[in-house]
Design an enzyme around this catalytic site. Structure first.
Site, PDB file in Angstrom:
ATOM      1  N   THR A   8      14.177 -13.050   3.222  1.00  0.00           N
ATOM      2  CA  THR A   8      13.182 -12.071   2.757  1.00  0.00           C
ATOM      3  C   THR A   8      12.513 -12.535   1.468  1.00  0.00           C
ATOM      4  OG1 THR A   8      14.599 -10.337   3.671  1.00  0.00           O
ATOM      5  CG2 THR A   8      12.867  -9.628   2.147  1.00  0.00           C
ATOM      6  N   ARG A  63       8.304 -18.434   5.578  1.00  0.00           N
ATOM      7  CA  ARG A  63       8.227 -17.769   4.268  1.00  0.00           C
ATOM      8  C   ARG A  63       8.273 -18.782   3.124  1.00  0.00           C
ATOM      9  NH1 ARG A  63      11.905 -12.473   5.809  1.00  0.00           N
ATOM     10  NH2 ARG A  63      10.160 -11.063   6.249  1.00  0.00           N
ATOM     11  N   ASN A  70       5.522 -11.368   1.604  1.00  0.00           N
ATOM     12  CA  ASN A  70       6.304 -12.481   2.146  1.00  0.00           C
ATOM     13  C   ASN A  70       5.824 -12.947   3.519  1.00  0.00           C
ATOM     14  OD1 ASN A  70       7.262 -10.328   3.569  1.00  0.00           O
ATOM     15  ND2 ASN A  70       9.415 -10.598   3.042  1.00  0.00           N
ATOM     16  N   HIS A  96       6.716 -10.665   9.194  1.00  0.00           N
ATOM     17  CA  HIS A  96       7.816  -9.777   9.560  1.00  0.00           C
ATOM     18  C   HIS A  96       8.545 -10.354  10.769  1.00  0.00           C
ATOM     19  CE1 HIS A  96       9.933  -6.043  10.634  1.00  0.00           C
ATOM     20  NE2 HIS A  96       9.570  -6.295  11.883  1.00  0.00           N
TER      21      HIS A  96
HETATM   22  P1  GDP Z   1      12.966  -8.343   6.189  1.00  0.00           P
HETATM   23  O1  GDP Z   1      13.739  -7.851   7.390  1.00  0.00           O
HETATM   24  O2  GDP Z   1      13.335  -9.760   5.787  1.00  0.00           O
HETATM   25  O3  GDP Z   1      11.466  -8.176   6.339  1.00  0.00           O
HETATM   26  O4  GDP Z   1      13.416  -7.438   4.945  1.00  0.00           O
HETATM   27  P2  GDP Z   1      13.677  -5.868   4.810  1.00  0.00           P
HETATM   28  O5  GDP Z   1      13.706  -5.194   6.144  1.00  0.00           O
HETATM   29  O6  GDP Z   1      14.881  -5.718   3.926  1.00  0.00           O
HETATM   30  O7  GDP Z   1      12.426  -5.351   3.969  1.00  0.00           O
HETATM   31  C1  GDP Z   1      11.194  -5.079   4.591  1.00  0.00           C
HETATM   32  C2  GDP Z   1      10.095  -5.622   3.719  1.00  0.00           C
HETATM   33  O8  GDP Z   1      10.081  -4.898   2.477  1.00  0.00           O
HETATM   34  C3  GDP Z   1      10.250  -7.090   3.286  1.00  0.00           C
HETATM   35  O9  GDP Z   1       9.838  -8.005   4.248  1.00  0.00           O
HETATM   36  C4  GDP Z   1       9.391  -7.131   2.043  1.00  0.00           C
HETATM   37  O10 GDP Z   1       8.004  -7.190   2.356  1.00  0.00           O
HETATM   38  C5  GDP Z   1       9.711  -5.772   1.404  1.00  0.00           C
HETATM   39  N1  GDP Z   1      10.854  -5.846   0.475  1.00  0.00           N
HETATM   40  C6  GDP Z   1      12.160  -6.010   0.791  1.00  0.00           C
HETATM   41  N2  GDP Z   1      12.934  -6.011  -0.304  1.00  0.00           N
HETATM   42  C7  GDP Z   1      12.089  -5.821  -1.364  1.00  0.00           C
HETATM   43  C8  GDP Z   1      12.287  -5.723  -2.783  1.00  0.00           C
HETATM   44  O11 GDP Z   1      13.410  -5.809  -3.296  1.00  0.00           O
HETATM   45  N3  GDP Z   1      11.158  -5.531  -3.545  1.00  0.00           N
HETATM   46  C9  GDP Z   1       9.911  -5.440  -3.003  1.00  0.00           C
HETATM   47  N4  GDP Z   1       8.866  -5.253  -3.813  1.00  0.00           N
HETATM   48  N5  GDP Z   1       9.695  -5.526  -1.664  1.00  0.00           N
HETATM   49  C10 GDP Z   1      10.758  -5.725  -0.854  1.00  0.00           C
END
Ligand code: GDP
Length: 139
Positions: A93, A104, A114, A117
């Site tokens: 992520t 990424r 990033n 998705h």
């Molecule tokens: P993914 O499965 O790798 O996309 O991660 P998650 O499901 O945990 O989070 C969804 C999306 O939220 C991520 O792809 C990022 O765009 C955003 N995100 C996740 N963690 C953070 C964080 O700690 N800070 C910020 N600003 N955005 C985050």
């Protein structure tokens, strides 16, 4: 049992920066078949629905603003072991922790912006795919 489909979307930063083609090339070269694809916009409300699981997180509002800030390219993809293999292709992520050669690592700007998705389970891949596409748009 693992199914052979996952869902992805190229996020607004990567689309705006002109990386759509390069990212799709990486996806196809990694052996994924594109089942459905389009370029579209998420409203803030729809972004909120898509990321409802994160609604209690401090970054939720920023994430919804970012995801509705410009065009995205959602896709349903097919490959054996699709969910796990696609997570490997996109990387962590936080791009600072993403492995060399991942999408990424190459194209993400920050933990929020990033680039792409990838579904985290077969169940979510099916839910997320049907959030964007009707069965008649799958080929
Ligand atoms: P993914 O499965 O790798 O996309 O991660 P998650 O499901 O945990 O989070 C969804 C999306 O939220 C991520 O792809 C990022 O765009 C955003 N995100 C996740 N963690 C953070 C964080 O700690 N800070 C910020 N600003 N955005 C985050």
């Amino acid at each position: 049992m693992a199914t052979n489909r996952t869902f992805t979307m190229i996020k607004p930063d990567a689309v705006a920066d002109g990386h759509t083609g390069a990212i799709i090339k990486m996806i196809e070269e990694a052996g994924f078949r594109i089942v459905a694809i389009k370029k579209t916009l998420l409203t803030g409300e729809r972004a909120g629905q898509f990321y409802a699981v994160h609604s209690e997180r401090p970054f939720y509002q920023g994430l919804c603003d970012y995801m509705s800030s410009g065009a995205i390219v959602p896709m349903i993809l097919e490959k054996e072991n699709a969910v796990a293999d696609f997570r490997k292709l996109i990387g962590a992520t936080n791009p600072a922790q993403a492995e060399e050669g991942t999408i990424r690592k190459l194209y993400a700007k920050s933990i929020e912006s990033n680039a792409i998705h990838g579904s985290d389970s077969d169940e979510n891949a099916a839910i997320e795919g049907s959030f964007f596409f009707a069965a008649t748009e799958e080929y």
